[in-house]
Write a protein that holds these residues in place. Structure first.
Motif, PDB file in Angstrom:
ATOM      1  N   UNK A  42       0.840  -1.196   0.000  1.00  0.00           N
ATOM      2  CA  UNK A  42       0.000   0.000   0.000  1.00  0.00           C
ATOM      3  C   UNK A  42       0.880   1.252   0.000  1.00  0.00           C
ATOM      4  N   UNK A  43       1.910   1.265   0.829  1.00  0.00           N
ATOM      5  CA  UNK A  43       2.839   2.401   0.892  1.00  0.00           C
ATOM      6  C   UNK A  43       3.548   2.582  -0.444  1.00  0.00           C
ATOM      7  N   UNK A  44       4.016   1.468  -1.031  1.00  0.00           N
ATOM      8  CA  UNK A  44       4.703   1.544  -2.323  1.00  0.00           C
ATOM      9  C   UNK A  44       3.739   2.050  -3.391  1.00  0.00           C
ATOM     10  N   UNK A  45       2.501   1.550  -3.363  1.00  0.00           N
ATOM     11  CA  UNK A  45       1.496   1.986  -4.339  1.00  0.00           C
ATOM     12  C   UNK A  45       1.202   3.478  -4.155  1.00  0.00           C
ATOM     13  N   UNK A  46       1.047   3.902  -2.891  1.00  0.00           N
ATOM     14  CA  UNK A  46       0.786   5.331  -2.619  1.00  0.00           C
ATOM     15  C   UNK A  46       1.971   6.181  -3.075  1.00  0.00           C
ATOM     16  N   UNK A  47       3.174   5.696  -2.808  1.00  0.00           N
ATOM     17  CA  UNK A  47       4.362   6.430  -3.238  1.00  0.00           C
ATOM     18  C   UNK A  47       4.446   6.476  -4.769  1.00  0.00           C
ATOM     19  N   UNK A  48       4.113   5.346  -5.403  1.00  0.00           N
ATOM     20  CA  UNK A  48       4.140   5.307  -6.867  1.00  0.00           C
ATOM     21  C   UNK A  48       3.103   6.270  -7.439  1.00  0.00           C
ATOM     22  N   UNK A  49       1.892   6.247  -6.860  1.00  0.00           N
ATOM     23  CA  UNK A  49       0.849   7.170  -7.312  1.00  0.00           C
ATOM     24  C   UNK A  49       1.272   8.613  -7.064  1.00  0.00           C
ATOM     25  N   UNK A  50       1.881   8.833  -5.900  1.00  0.00           N
ATOM     26  CA  UNK A  50       2.362  10.182  -5.583  1.00  0.00           C
ATOM     27  C   UNK A  50       3.433  10.609  -6.582  1.00  0.00           C
ATOM     28  N   UNK A  85       3.765   9.463  -9.630  1.00  0.00           N
ATOM     29  CA  UNK A  85       3.098   9.666 -10.921  1.00  0.00           C
ATOM     30  C   UNK A  85       2.424  11.034 -10.946  1.00  0.00           C
ATOM     31  N   UNK A  86       1.722  11.385  -9.830  1.00  0.00           N
ATOM     32  CA  UNK A  86       1.075  12.706  -9.763  1.00  0.00           C
ATOM     33  C   UNK A  86       2.113  13.830  -9.836  1.00  0.00           C
ATOM     34  N   UNK A  87       3.191  13.656  -9.070  1.00  0.00           N
ATOM     35  CA  UNK A  87       4.242  14.683  -9.097  1.00  0.00           C
ATOM     36  C   UNK A  87       4.865  14.764 -10.482  1.00  0.00           C
ATOM     37  N   UNK A  88       5.053  13.625 -11.126  1.00  0.00           N
ATOM     38  CA  UNK A  88       5.605  13.614 -12.481  1.00  0.00           C
ATOM     39  C   UNK A  88       4.664  14.342 -13.437  1.00  0.00           C
ATOM     40  N   UNK A  89       3.345  14.070 -13.307  1.00  0.00           N
ATOM     41  CA  UNK A  89       2.361  14.761 -14.155  1.00  0.00           C
ATOM     42  C   UNK A  89       2.365  16.257 -13.868  1.00  0.00           C
ATOM     43  N   UNK A  90       2.469  16.620 -12.565  1.00  0.00           N
ATOM     44  CA  UNK A  90       2.525  18.039 -12.212  1.00  0.00           C
ATOM     45  C   UNK A  90       3.784  18.693 -12.776  1.00  0.00           C
ATOM     46  N   UNK A  91       4.903  17.974 -12.663  1.00  0.00           N
ATOM     47  CA  UNK A  91       6.152  18.514 -13.209  1.00  0.00           C
ATOM     48  C   UNK A  91       6.080  18.653 -14.725  1.00  0.00           C
ATOM     49  N   UNK A  92       5.483  17.652 -15.378  1.00  0.00           N
ATOM     50  CA  UNK A  92       5.325  17.746 -16.836  1.00  0.00           C
ATOM     51  C   UNK A  92       4.435  18.919 -17.210  1.00  0.00           C
ATOM     52  N   UNK A  93       3.321  19.083 -16.475  1.00  0.00           N
ATOM     53  CA  UNK A  93       2.416  20.201 -16.743  1.00  0.00           C
ATOM     54  C   UNK A  93       3.130  21.526 -16.470  1.00  0.00           C
ATOM     55  N   UNK A  94       3.862  21.567 -15.368  1.00  0.00           N
ATOM     56  CA  UNK A  94       4.601  22.785 -15.037  1.00  0.00           C
ATOM     57  C   UNK A  94       5.663  23.070 -16.099  1.00  0.00           C
ATOM     58  N   UNK A  95       6.376  22.017 -16.523  1.00  0.00           N
ATOM     59  CA  UNK A  95       7.390  22.182 -17.574  1.00  0.00           C
ATOM     60  C   UNK A  95       6.740  22.645 -18.874  1.00  0.00           C
ATOM     61  N   UNK A  96       5.568  22.070 -19.198  1.00  0.00           N
ATOM     62  CA  UNK A  96       4.851  22.472 -20.410  1.00  0.00           C
ATOM     63  C   UNK A  96       4.442  23.941 -20.320  1.00  0.00           C
ATOM     64  N   UNK A  97       3.914  24.345 -19.139  1.00  0.00           N
ATOM     65  CA  UNK A  97       3.507  25.742 -18.951  1.00  0.00           C
ATOM     66  C   UNK A  97       4.703  26.678 -19.055  1.00  0.00           C
ATOM     67  N   UNK A  98       5.804  26.281 -18.430  1.00  0.00           N
ATOM     68  CA  UNK A  98       7.013  27.112 -18.484  1.00  0.00           C
ATOM     69  C   UNK A  98       7.520  27.196 -19.920  1.00  0.00           C
ATOM     70  N   UNK A  99       7.487  26.071 -20.643  1.00  0.00           N
ATOM     71  CA  UNK A  99       7.946  26.066 -22.041  1.00  0.00           C
ATOM     72  C   UNK A  99       7.052  26.958 -22.896  1.00  0.00           C
TER      73      UNK A  99
END
Length: 182
Positions: free
Chosen positions: A36-44, A46-60
């Motif tokens: 459960x912890x690993x899954x939560x960390x993986x989901x976290x 993934x969310x952070x990666x999506x946020x970073x991608x969105x942030x990188x896209x916005x910055x670009x």
């Protein structure tokens, strides 16, 4: 032959199996919690990666918009510089023309006393009128009062042809008509 286990051995074996079963249940619970912890960390992640991608896209996108804006501004500035350089060349040409005209006016102003004298002499010649008889002596008071007609003091005091800064081009010359006399 095999002997059957004693009741103490069976109790000990059952206690050992129960402890083993508890340990397995405990490890399974820890495994579920870890998963459960690993899954939560993986989901976290993934969310952070999506946020970073969105942030990188916005910055670009913001960077690309800023680059486009700055490029447009640079092009406008270069066009303004080109226009200003053209205007400077035109103004420089005008300055050269005006400097030449200024030099001509300076030369004319330096020659003004000579022009005043020439105009006074022309006015005097006009006032004398045409020669009527070549044999008659001239009795004009201008020639008999002791001064020659080209005297500088006489020419500068002539009221009909005063060429000074106070005279304007539109002023009439008190009825004096310029022309040639034969």
């Amino acid at each position: 032959m095999m002997s059957s286990p004693s009741p103490v051995q069976i109790r000990e074996a059952n206690a050992h199996l129960a402890a083993l079963h508890r340990r397995v249940a405990e490890l399974e619970q820890r495994l579920r919690e870890t998963e459960k912890t690993v899954r939560e960390q993986a989901e976290s992640l993934i969310r952070k990666d999506e946020q970073l991608r969105a942030s990188t896209r916005d910055i670009t996108e913001a960077k690309d918009k800023e680059i486009f804006f700055l490029h447009e501004k640079l092009c406008q500035s270069e066009e303004s510089i080109h226009k200003l350089n053209h205007t400077i060349k035109e103004k420089d040409s005008l300055i050269v023309q005006l400097q030449h005209r200024c030099q001509l006016l300076d030369n004319i102003c330096k020659s003004r006393p000579l022009l005043d004298s020439l105009l006074s002499q022309m006015a005097e010649a006009e006032r004398l009128g045409p020669v009527s008889d070549l044999g008659k002596p001239l009795t004009n008071s201008c020639l008999t009062d002791g001064e020659s007609s080209s005297s500088p003091s006489r020419l500068s005091n002539h009221k009909d042809f005063s060429v000074s800064e106070d005279d304007s081009e539109e002023q009439e010359l008190d009825g004096v008509v310029f022309g040639t006399t034969v």
